[in-house]
Motif scaffolding. Structure first.
Motif, short mmCIF file in Angstrom:
data_model
loop_
_atom_site.label_atom_id
_atom_site.label_comp_id
_atom_site.label_asym_id
_atom_site.label_seq_id
_atom_site.Cartn_x
_atom_site.Cartn_y
_atom_site.Cartn_z
N ARG A 62 41.92 -11.63 25.60
CA ARG A 62 41.37 -11.21 26.89
C ARG A 62 40.00 -10.55 26.76
N ASP A 63 39.62 -10.24 25.52
CA ASP A 63 38.31 -9.61 25.29
C ASP A 63 38.00 -9.70 23.80
N PHE A 64 36.77 -9.43 23.44
CA PHE A 64 36.39 -9.39 22.04
C PHE A 64 35.18 -8.49 21.87
N GLU A 65 34.95 -8.04 20.63
CA GLU A 65 33.72 -7.34 20.30
C GLU A 65 33.22 -7.85 18.97
N THR A 66 31.94 -7.61 18.68
CA THR A 66 31.34 -8.12 17.45
C THR A 66 30.61 -7.00 16.72
N ILE A 67 30.49 -7.18 15.39
CA ILE A 67 29.69 -6.29 14.54
C ILE A 67 28.78 -7.19 13.71
N ILE A 68 27.49 -7.07 13.86
CA ILE A 68 26.59 -7.92 13.10
C ILE A 68 26.32 -7.29 11.74
N THR A 69 26.10 -8.14 10.73
CA THR A 69 25.80 -7.68 9.38
C THR A 69 24.53 -8.38 8.89
N THR A 70 24.04 -7.94 7.73
CA THR A 70 22.80 -8.51 7.20
C THR A 70 23.01 -9.94 6.71
N LYS A 236 34.32 -12.09 -5.20
CA LYS A 236 34.12 -11.91 -3.76
C LYS A 236 33.97 -10.44 -3.40
N GLN A 237 34.35 -9.57 -4.31
CA GLN A 237 34.30 -8.14 -4.03
C GLN A 237 32.93 -7.59 -4.41
N LYS A 238 31.88 -8.23 -3.89
CA LYS A 238 30.52 -7.83 -4.22
C LYS A 238 30.19 -6.49 -3.57
N ILE A 239 29.37 -5.71 -4.25
CA ILE A 239 28.93 -4.44 -3.69
C ILE A 239 27.72 -4.68 -2.79
N ILE A 240 27.46 -3.71 -1.90
CA ILE A 240 26.31 -3.87 -1.00
C ILE A 240 25.24 -2.82 -1.28
N SER A 241 25.44 -2.01 -2.32
CA SER A 241 24.41 -1.06 -2.71
C SER A 241 24.40 -0.97 -4.23
N ASN A 242 23.45 -0.22 -4.76
CA ASN A 242 23.29 -0.17 -6.21
C ASN A 242 24.16 0.88 -6.89
N GLN A 331 13.06 4.37 2.77
CA GLN A 331 11.84 3.69 3.16
C GLN A 331 11.84 2.21 2.80
N ARG A 332 12.68 1.83 1.84
CA ARG A 332 12.70 0.43 1.39
C ARG A 332 14.03 0.16 0.70
N GLY A 333 14.23 -1.11 0.38
CA GLY A 333 15.40 -1.50 -0.40
C GLY A 333 16.67 -1.62 0.41
N GLN A 334 17.81 -1.62 -0.29
CA GLN A 334 19.10 -1.85 0.35
C GLN A 334 19.46 -0.77 1.36
N LYS A 335 19.11 0.49 1.05
CA LYS A 335 19.43 1.57 1.98
C LYS A 335 18.67 1.41 3.30
N LYS A 336 17.41 1.00 3.20
CA LYS A 336 16.62 0.76 4.42
C LYS A 336 17.22 -0.41 5.20
N ASP A 337 17.70 -1.43 4.49
CA ASP A 337 18.33 -2.57 5.15
C ASP A 337 19.56 -2.13 5.94
#
Length: 595
Positions: A62-70, A236-242, A331-337
């Motif tokens: 009856r409804d939905f919501e979305t979350i966008i990612t990089t 598949k369990q990739k990290i998203i930061s360093n 200011q840059r890099g993954q954290k800025k993304d």
């Protein structure tokens, strides 16, 4: 078939990767999915034919919501987290038998073990996961126990255990294993579970080749499958930061006097969850946001992480001092993304809110205008509708609701206890409520409606026109809402000759009349139930010796229901000024009724 609400939201979907959450009529999340392109994937649920489980799922949305990612990898990781948090019914295949999700854990002990667990505890252990594929996680655990063994026995037992002889235990069963030996193994395990599987895959590939060359095909197949499960689980369990620093990320978007806030929680180098807030603001947006972050961590369930990331518009030093943890502006890099991704989601939420409001306003006002055209009247901006309710002639009531620009205006709803006692005389009941409503509006010099809708046929319709025209001298258009034999809105009666006006069943005007008819009926029925229940209670109390109108009123005002009166202690009943004998009679009589 998608509802108009969903149709509007489908138009607003972005061509971006992310996750979507499907909800049922109760607002409960029943399915979580990921997509490289949210627009294409979500639309496919409503624009394509489906079978089996998917068809059943779609029928309940009856409804939905979305979350966008990089990117789609982040969508994958977020999907795992959302499934773990909400445990949607239609994601059942990602659950274990008890509804949990497996983690691989290195225990915090003198002789550590490697385990699969379902919950994370603050016990000093190392946790990796959660893993969406239980079988693959098991296979990975077994592989690690063979290649990088820790302890598999129950501890010291004076002799080597079976696992020691198999090369899967370091020997805590019969000797003291040096801590350095455990630490060396744990270092290899952590590296492997964090995605560095190159060495292990090379070793497995070599073993598989040796087994195949030795014509040990079954063994080679086992190693091949083991390699497959490891790839599924770990890669598949990739990290998203360093790094694995626990951090929270805040960003916001402001438009039309509203602020939309997004908070991302990064744990174990993964996007663990997302919190969103939106509300109207009066103060400066920057100050509002800084205050929000300060108050956010004052709540009990929000612990401060090791680091908080914010956009450059905010004062990092001020916020850091307020919450007592480092606050930085990347200011840059993954954290800025990640900061940018949080703002994109904040903007998406607010844009969708305003677009839906705009579309809803167009739809509802358009429905009222369409109805005015169908009836050939100047306006249907303000509509008032009436309905009566009774049970076998008892407790006759009437209810009036008001719609403005196609939307219910609940502040203007009114309830009427009718003095007319003849439930069969619908005309008399109608005359009474119309007379009371519009005599009052005339005395108060209040605005009159553009259209009156009466639930019923010619009898009710003519009674309304009689009072308006002949008693009050008003010229307000009146139409009767007629139902078919299935109690559904059919058409309208309108005009001097009470002609049937047929509306297109797919038109917005038809849906508006249907909503009004359903709403006025609901409002009347609910009011009648309240009155009838109160009178029923009064009738039962009147049969008790010693209970008169005053005593009855005291009891009902204090306890509200018969059950509460029956369960009340004698002294509470006496405290109302009721003597002991009558109080005992009340208790005895009502307890017998309950039984």
């Amino acid at each position: 078939m998608a509802t108009s609400h969903i149709e509007h939201k489908l138009r607003l979907l972005p061509d971006l990767p992310g996750c979507y959450l499907m909800k049922n009529k109760l607002g409960k999340i029943i399915y979580v999915g990921k997509a490289k392109n949210l627009k294409n994937r979500v639309r496919s649920y409503f624009k394509s034919s489906h079978e089996g489980k998917t068809a059943k799922l779609v029928s309940q949305i009856r409804d939905f919501e979305t979350i966008i990612t990089t990117n789609d990898k982040e969508a994958f990781l977020l999907e795992i987290t959302l499934i773990q948090k909400h445990r949607p019914y239609y994601n059942i295949q990602l659950k274990q038998g008890n509804g949990g999700y497996p983690y691989i854990k290195i225990t915090n002990e003198r002789d550590p073990q490697l385990k699969i667990v379902n919950t994370i505890k603050k016990d000093g252990g190392y946790y990796f996961g959660p893993y969406p594929n239980v079988y693959a996680a098991d296979e990975t655990l077994h592989f690690l126990q063979k290649v990088y063994p820790l302890r598999r026995c129950n501890g010291y037992q004076h002799r080597p255990c079976l696992y020691y002889h198999m090369g899967q235990c370091l020997g805590a069963c019969f000797k003291k294993v040096p801590k350095s030996e455990y630490q060396n193994q744990i270092r290899h395990i952590k590296s492997f579970l964090n995605g560095d599987v190159g060495i292990a895959k090379k070793m497995l590939t070599e073993k598989m080749k040796i087994a195949a060359d030795s014509l040990q095909y079954e063994r080679a197949a086992e190693i091949r499958d083991q390699l497959k499960y490891i790839e599924i689980t770990v890669e598949k369990q990739k990290i998203i930061s360093n790094d694995t620093t626990p951090r929270d990320i805040f960003n916001y978007y402001v438009n039309h006097g509203w602020i939309s806030i997004q908070i991302f929680f990064i744990r174990q180098a993964r996007l663990l969850k997302r919190v969103k807030r939106s509300f109207p603001i009066v103060d400066d947006p920057v100050e509002t946001m800084e205050d929000f972050i300060g108050q956010f961590y004052s709540e009990e369930n929000h612990q401060t992480p090791k680091e908080v990331l914010i956009p450059e518009t905010l004062d990092a030093d001020l916020i850091s001092e307020a919450i007592g943890t480092p606050v930085r502006v990347p200011q840059r890099g993954q954290k800025k993304d990640l900061i940018d991704m949080a703002q994109k989601n904040a903007k998406l939420v607010l844009d969708e809110k305003f677009r839906l409001m705009e579309l809803d306003n167009i739809k509802t006002k358009g429905a009222a205008d369409e109805l005015a055209v169908a009836l050939n009247i100047s306006s249907a901006k303000t509509i008032e509708a009436f309905d009566h309710s009774h049970i076998q002639g008892a407790d006759i009531v009437s209810a009036m609701i008001q719609f403005v620009d196609g939307k219910p205006n609940k502040n203007a709803y009114r309830k009427y206890k009718l003095q007319n006692e003849d439930h069969a005389d619908e005309a008399a009941s109608t005359r009474e409520v119309i007379r009371r409503r519009y005599t009052r509006l005339l005395k108060e010099h209040a605005d009159l409606p553009d259209l009156i809708l009466m639930d019923g046929g010619e009898i009710q319709l003519n009674a309304v026109k009689d009072v308006l025209e002949n008693e009050l001298g008003l010229e307000i258009p009146v139409a009767g809402m007629v139902k078919n034999d299935k109690h559904k809105t059919a058409d309208l009666l309108f005009g001097q000759l009470d002609e049937h006006i047929s509306l297109n069943p797919k038109s917005q005007a038809f849906y508006l009349v249907q909503r009004i008819q359903d709403e006025v009926h609901r409002f009347a029925i609910n009011f009648h139930r309240q009155v009838h229940t109160k009178h029923s209670l009064s009738s039962e109390l009147d049969t008790i010796e010693g209970v008169g109108p005053k005593t009855r009123s005291k009891l009902l005002n204090k306890f509200k229901t018969m059950k509460k009166i029956a369960n009340a202690p004698i002294n509470e009943i006496e405290a109302l000024g009721i003597n002991t004998k009558t109080a005992k009679n009340i208790k005895y009589s009502l307890n017998n009724i309950e039984k």
